[in-house]
Design a protein around this motif. Structure first.
Motif, PDB file in Angstrom:
ATOM      1  N   GLU A 124      98.740  81.385  60.361  1.00 26.55           N
ATOM      2  CA  GLU A 124      97.866  82.152  59.477  1.00 26.55           C
ATOM      3  C   GLU A 124      98.600  82.601  58.216  1.00 26.55           C
ATOM      4  N   ARG A 125      99.841  83.060  58.370  1.00 26.33           N
ATOM      5  CA  ARG A 125     100.619  83.516  57.213  1.00 26.33           C
ATOM      6  C   ARG A 125     100.845  82.371  56.239  1.00 26.33           C
ATOM      7  N   THR A 126     101.101  81.189  56.755  1.00 24.94           N
ATOM      8  CA  THR A 126     101.319  80.023  55.913  1.00 24.94           C
ATOM      9  C   THR A 126     100.029  79.619  55.198  1.00 24.94           C
ATOM     10  N   THR A 127      98.919  79.637  55.926  1.00 19.81           N
ATOM     11  CA  THR A 127      97.641  79.262  55.330  1.00 19.81           C
ATOM     12  C   THR A 127      97.253  80.208  54.204  1.00 19.81           C
ATOM     13  N   ASN A 128      97.581  81.492  54.375  1.00 14.52           N
ATOM     14  CA  ASN A 128      97.226  82.472  53.342  1.00 14.52           C
ATOM     15  C   ASN A 128      97.909  82.187  52.005  1.00 14.52           C
ATOM     16  N   VAL A 129      99.048  81.481  52.060  1.00  8.55           N
ATOM     17  CA  VAL A 129      99.732  81.109  50.817  1.00  8.55           C
ATOM     18  C   VAL A 129      98.847  80.171  50.001  1.00  8.55           C
ATOM     19  N   LEU A 130      98.079  79.309  50.706  1.00  6.34           N
ATOM     20  CA  LEU A 130      97.207  78.360  50.017  1.00  6.34           C
ATOM     21  C   LEU A 130      95.930  79.002  49.506  1.00  6.34           C
ATOM     22  N   LEU A 131      95.554  80.136  50.092  1.00  2.00           N
ATOM     23  CA  LEU A 131      94.233  80.695  49.832  1.00  2.00           C
ATOM     24  C   LEU A 131      93.973  80.906  48.343  1.00  2.00           C
ATOM     25  N   LYS A 132      94.901  81.550  47.640  1.00  2.00           N
ATOM     26  CA  LYS A 132      94.696  81.848  46.224  1.00  2.00           C
ATOM     27  C   LYS A 132      94.566  80.569  45.406  1.00  2.00           C
ATOM     28  N   ALA A 133      95.411  79.577  45.731  1.00  2.00           N
ATOM     29  CA  ALA A 133      95.380  78.316  44.974  1.00  2.00           C
ATOM     30  C   ALA A 133      94.073  77.571  45.192  1.00  2.00           C
ATOM     31  N   ILE A 134      93.509  77.671  46.398  1.00  2.00           N
ATOM     32  CA  ILE A 134      92.240  76.998  46.678  1.00  2.00           C
ATOM     33  C   ILE A 134      91.065  77.806  46.136  1.00  2.00           C
ATOM     34  N   GLU A 135      91.195  79.126  46.194  1.00  2.00           N
ATOM     35  CA  GLU A 135      90.125  80.003  45.703  1.00  2.00           C
ATOM     36  C   GLU A 135      89.987  79.908  44.187  1.00  2.00           C
ATOM     37  N   GLU A 136      91.108  79.856  43.488  1.00  2.00           N
ATOM     38  CA  GLU A 136      91.113  79.745  42.034  1.00  2.00           C
ATOM     39  C   GLU A 136      92.044  78.592  41.642  1.00  2.00           C
ATOM     40  N   PRO A 137      91.582  77.371  41.816  1.00  2.00           N
ATOM     41  CA  PRO A 137      92.467  76.214  41.605  1.00  2.00           C
ATOM     42  C   PRO A 137      92.819  76.035  40.140  1.00  2.00           C
ATOM     43  N   PRO A 138      93.998  75.508  39.866  1.00  2.00           N
ATOM     44  CA  PRO A 138      94.358  75.172  38.485  1.00  2.00           C
ATOM     45  C   PRO A 138      93.388  74.123  37.943  1.00  2.00           C
ATOM     46  N   PRO A 139      93.244  74.046  36.641  1.00  2.00           N
ATOM     47  CA  PRO A 139      92.368  73.020  36.064  1.00  2.00           C
ATOM     48  C   PRO A 139      92.819  71.616  36.479  1.00  2.00           C
ATOM     49  N   ARG A 140      91.858  70.767  36.764  1.00  2.00           N
ATOM     50  CA  ARG A 140      92.101  69.354  37.080  1.00  2.00           C
ATOM     51  C   ARG A 140      92.914  69.166  38.358  1.00  2.00           C
ATOM     52  N   THR A 141      92.827  70.117  39.275  1.00  2.00           N
ATOM     53  CA  THR A 141      93.483  69.985  40.583  1.00  2.00           C
ATOM     54  C   THR A 141      92.430  69.991  41.681  1.00  2.00           C
ATOM     55  N   ILE A 142      92.550  69.053  42.597  1.00  2.00           N
ATOM     56  CA  ILE A 142      91.613  68.944  43.719  1.00  2.00           C
ATOM     57  C   ILE A 142      92.398  68.984  45.025  1.00  2.00           C
ATOM     58  N   TRP A 143      91.940  69.822  45.953  1.00  2.00           N
ATOM     59  CA  TRP A 143      92.573  69.972  47.263  1.00  2.00           C
ATOM     60  C   TRP A 143      91.765  69.213  48.316  1.00  2.00           C
ATOM     61  N   ILE A 144      92.477  68.521  49.213  1.00  2.00           N
ATOM     62  CA  ILE A 144      91.839  67.855  50.350  1.00  2.00           C
ATOM     63  C   ILE A 144      92.609  68.270  51.609  1.00  2.00           C
ATOM     64  N   LEU A 145      91.947  68.964  52.499  1.00  2.00           N
ATOM     65  CA  LEU A 145      92.560  69.403  53.754  1.00  2.00           C
ATOM     66  C   LEU A 145      91.978  68.592  54.907  1.00  2.00           C
ATOM     67  N   CYS A 146      92.811  68.271  55.890  1.00  2.00           N
ATOM     68  CA  CYS A 146      92.373  67.505  57.059  1.00  2.00           C
ATOM     69  C   CYS A 146      92.668  68.300  58.327  1.00  2.00           C
ATOM     70  N   ALA A 147      91.707  68.332  59.241  1.00  2.00           N
ATOM     71  CA  ALA A 147      91.875  69.047  60.502  1.00  2.00           C
ATOM     72  C   ALA A 147      90.915  68.468  61.529  1.00  2.00           C
ATOM     73  N   PRO A 148      91.206  68.637  62.827  1.00  2.00           N
ATOM     74  CA  PRO A 148      90.289  68.111  63.845  1.00  2.00           C
ATOM     75  C   PRO A 148      88.886  68.714  63.784  1.00  2.00           C
ATOM     76  N   SER A 149      88.789  70.012  63.472  1.00  2.00           N
ATOM     77  CA  SER A 149      87.481  70.662  63.400  1.00  2.00           C
ATOM     78  C   SER A 149      87.560  71.827  62.429  1.00  2.00           C
ATOM     79  N   PRO A 150      86.422  72.297  61.911  1.00  2.00           N
ATOM     80  CA  PRO A 150      86.447  73.468  61.019  1.00  2.00           C
ATOM     81  C   PRO A 150      87.062  74.692  61.675  1.00  2.00           C
ATOM     82  N   ALA A 151      86.911  74.818  62.987  1.00  2.00           N
ATOM     83  CA  ALA A 151      87.450  75.978  63.694  1.00  2.00           C
ATOM     84  C   ALA A 151      88.971  76.018  63.678  1.00  2.00           C
TER      85      ALA A 151
END
Length: 389
Positions: A124-151
């Motif tokens: 969870e602590r590691t994921t929170n590092v990504l939160l801000k970048a995904i919430e307010e992404p830099p211009p022209r940046t696209i994030w793609i995350l992969c996981a077995p399920s949304p949960a």
């Protein structure tokens, strides 16, 4: 050849990703989910290739022949960053480095694409590092995350992503891919695809590695050898040895190549003692390889238990069919382990569906314990094997 060609049985997902790649303003964050073997990582790379494709025509993006497409699929495109882990988790330092990289402008493409191949392997602590970048992404940046399920991803992350779910492709589609892409004989490809339960990577390994087929056969035959507590304990030890052998088969050659490559890049002498700085880097590599080996054994155990489940799945199918009285000889039923049909029928006749479900639950319980706790694998497998009697 299109970048989408290897995504078998995913027409709906491909159509949505293709439309996004052709858009001038695609969604900035995506979550690709699906069971192991469904092709999440392949879909992420294909989508990234289409996003950075050099073709100016919208309909042609994802052509699969331009330099950007080739380098993306090969993992060498400067504007596409892919992170996954062969250890237990993605570290917080790796996550921070990814966020810093996301703020760089694309060097030659329309977009900078950041792919997290194992988003479920982040604390969870590691994921929170990504939160801000995904919430307010830099211009022209696209994030793609992969996981077995949304949960498997924090709700704060998945609520900011567009989620697409892949499914396991049909066995026939996996077999056709092995024939076309890898040159496998059709009959062997179909057998491997069925045994792998449509997991494309496992199917390819079964089709190309006779040793892998032998180890799987030994795993699936384990229930036929269970007679008493003594044979159960022996079978548990054999199951662990098979998983370790499969992991070693996958890692040994790779470890050696990595070490040779590192020594060459350091300019190490061919003989004699290495200088202290070089020794430190070699030790760091060996530590990483040990952590990878530990995860590899856990992953192989999970796969072995999945193969073991397929035995009881077939037994349950036969039992329920017999109870319904729809096919006395069970000749038309599709079984994962069809070569064992006679043994499976005999096993099914000697037990009840309720008992089979209890056994399957015991196997799934061990799978969860092995991946979420520090339980000793052998002890967990012994307890499971005894419960299967």
């Amino acid at each position: 050849m299109s970048v989408w060609v290897d995504l078998q049985g995913q027409d709906s997902v491909v159509a949505q990703l293709r439309r996004a790649a052709q858009s001038s303003s695609p969604t900035h964050a995506w979550l690709l989910t699906g069971p192991p073997g469904s092709g999440r990582s392949n879909a992420a790379l294909a989508f990234a290739a289409a996003l950075v494709c050099e073709r100016p025509e919208l309909a042609a993006r994802g052509c699969g022949v331009c330099k950007a497409c080739h380098t993306t699929l090969a993992g060498t495109n400067a504007d596409v960053t892919y992170i996954a882990t062969e250890k237990t988790t993605i570290t917080i330092d790796e996550s921070r480095a990814l966020v810093r990289k996301a703020h760089d402008s694309p060097s030659s493409s329309r977009w900078r694409v950041m792919i997290v191949g194992d988003a479920d392997r982040m604390a969870e602590r590691t994921t929170n590092v990504l939160l801000k970048a995904i919430e307010e992404p830099p211009p022209r940046t696209i994030w793609i995350l992969c996981a077995p399920s949304p949960a498997d991803v924090l709700v704060t992350i998945r609520s900011r992503c567009r989620t697409l779910t892949l499914r396991l492709p049909p066995v026939a589609d996996v077999a056709a891919l092995l024939v076309r892409r890898d040159g496998i004989e059709p009959e062997l490809a179909l057998t491997a695809a069925r045994a792998a339960q449509s997991h494309i990577g496992i199917a390819r390994r079964l089709a190309t590695d006779p040793g892998a087929r032998e180890r799987r056969d030994a795993t699936v035959n384990l229930p036929l050898k269970l007679r008493d507590i003594s044979t159960a304990v022996q079978s548990a030890a054999s199951l662990l040895e098979l998983a370790q052998a499969e992991a070693s088969s996958s890692n040994e050659e790779r470890d050696a190549v990595e070490k040779v490559s590192l020594l060459r890049s350091l300019g190490a002498p061919e003989t004699g003692t290495l200088p202290p700085p070089m020794r430190a880097q070699v030790r760091a590599l060996e530590e990483d390889q040990k952590r990878r080996a530990k995860r590899s054994v856990t992953d192989q155990l999970d796969r072995a238990l999945t193969d073991l489940l397929s035995f009881y799945r077939d037994v349950l199918v036969l039992q329920l069919d017999a109870r319904a009285g729809t096919s006395a000889e069970h000749a038309a039923l599709e079984l994962v382990n069809d070569p064992l049909r006679a043994q499976l029928q005999d096993f099914a006749a000697r037990s009840r569906p309720e008992t089979t479900l209890v056994r399957m639950d015991a196997i799934n319980s061990v799978r969860r314990r092995l991946t979420t706790t520090n339980v000793a694998p052998l002890l967990a497998l012994e307890a499971m094997a005894v419960s299967l009697l």
